[in-house]
Write an enzyme that holds these catalytic residues in place. Sequence first.
Site, PDB file in Angstrom:
ATOM      1  CG  HIS A 183      -8.026  19.796  10.359  1.00  0.00           C
ATOM      2  ND1 HIS A 183      -6.831  20.344   9.959  1.00  0.00           N
ATOM      3  CD2 HIS A 183      -7.985  19.772  11.724  1.00  0.00           C
ATOM      4  CE1 HIS A 183      -6.091  20.649  11.024  1.00  0.00           C
ATOM      5  NE2 HIS A 183      -6.767  20.304  12.108  1.00  0.00           N
TER       6      HIS A 183
ATOM      7  CG  ASP B  43     -13.277  -3.105  -5.993  1.00  0.00           C
ATOM      8  OD1 ASP B  43     -12.511  -3.555  -5.112  1.00  0.00           O
ATOM      9  OD2 ASP B  43     -12.878  -2.439  -6.961  1.00  0.00           O
TER      10      ASP B  43
ATOM     11  CB  CYS C  46     -11.897  -0.090  -4.502  1.00  0.00           C
ATOM     12  SG  CYS C  46     -11.183   1.561  -4.661  1.00  0.00           S
ATOM     13  N   GLY C  47      -9.304  -1.263  -4.776  1.00  0.00           N
ATOM     14  CA  GLY C  47      -7.879  -1.523  -4.953  1.00  0.00           C
ATOM     15  C   GLY C  47      -7.025  -0.402  -4.403  1.00  0.00           C
ATOM     16  CB  THR C  48      -6.272   2.896  -5.518  1.00  0.00           C
ATOM     17  OG1 THR C  48      -7.508   3.294  -6.129  1.00  0.00           O
ATOM     18  CG2 THR C  48      -5.414   2.165  -6.536  1.00  0.00           C
TER      19      THR C  48
ATOM     20  CG  HIS D  13     -11.004  22.790  11.315  1.00  0.00           C
ATOM     21  ND1 HIS D  13      -9.982  22.960  10.411  1.00  0.00           N
ATOM     22  CD2 HIS D  13     -10.439  22.845  12.552  1.00  0.00           C
ATOM     23  CE1 HIS D  13      -8.837  23.090  11.056  1.00  0.00           C
ATOM     24  NE2 HIS D  13      -9.086  23.029  12.360  1.00  0.00           N
TER      25      HIS D  13
ATOM     26  NE  ARG E  32     -10.182  26.988   7.267  1.00  0.00           N
ATOM     27  CZ  ARG E  32      -9.131  26.961   8.062  1.00  0.00           C
ATOM     28  NH1 ARG E  32      -8.688  25.819   8.567  1.00  0.00           N
ATOM     29  NH2 ARG E  32      -8.501  28.082   8.370  1.00  0.00           N
TER      30      ARG E  32
HETATM   31  C1  RB5 Z   1     -10.299  -2.711  -9.837  1.00  0.00           C
HETATM   32  O1  RB5 Z   1      -9.402  -3.409 -10.613  1.00  0.00           O
HETATM   33  C2  RB5 Z   1      -9.735  -1.364  -9.423  1.00  0.00           C
HETATM   34  O2  RB5 Z   1      -9.738  -0.503 -10.506  1.00  0.00           O
HETATM   35  C3  RB5 Z   1     -10.522  -0.805  -8.267  1.00  0.00           C
HETATM   36  O3  RB5 Z   1     -10.460  -1.694  -7.216  1.00  0.00           O
HETATM   37  C4  RB5 Z   1     -10.072   0.526  -7.701  1.00  0.00           C
HETATM   38  O4  RB5 Z   1      -8.712   0.509  -7.404  1.00  0.00           O
HETATM   39  C5  RB5 Z   1     -10.479   1.723  -8.412  1.00  0.00           C
HETATM   40  O5  RB5 Z   1     -10.182   2.863  -8.021  1.00  0.00           O
END
Ligand code: RB5
Length: 147
Positions: free
Chosen positions: A99, A9, A66-68, A134, A137
């Site tokens: 795993h 994203d 993405c961001g996280t 594994h 599982r």
């Molecule tokens: C976008 O601002 C952010 O929410 C997205 O990149 C992501 O981190 C979502 O999980």
Amino acid sequence: MKKIIIGCDHAAYDMKLEVIEHLKARGYDVTDVGCDSSESVHYPVYALAVAEKVASGEFEKGILICGTGIGMSIAANKVKGIRAAVCENEFSTEMTRAHNDANILCMGARVIDTDKAIKLTDIFLDTAFMGDKHLTRINMIKDIENK
Ligand code: RB5
């Protein structure tokens, strides 16, 4: 030629370009499903685009950033057959291949830097699934999916 599919994203657009460059340098044919700029988009669109092509077997592995990494993994894991793992360090990345036989690597561009993302990408590509117990599982996870 080895091939891989990738998506991101807006939060991860610049990181994705660097990861793609690295994948190409490693000899991969890279399919990029977008996004194509740092303008705000909705990450589930790209998660689905990558997850469907991995689940269908067209691609063995995919990468989502993405961001996280979390939103991408939540969305991608809704697709049957997908084992998407958010990784922030080398050990988790190695273990999720060895795993969990993860088929999509998710990373957070607001969590790790590009050097780390490239390192984790290499581990994701180079670590084999260990099978054996594994696999039992993984088959249990498939049973949950089929419930
Ligand atoms: C976008 O601002 C952010 O929410 C997205 O990149 C992501 O981190 C979502 O999980």
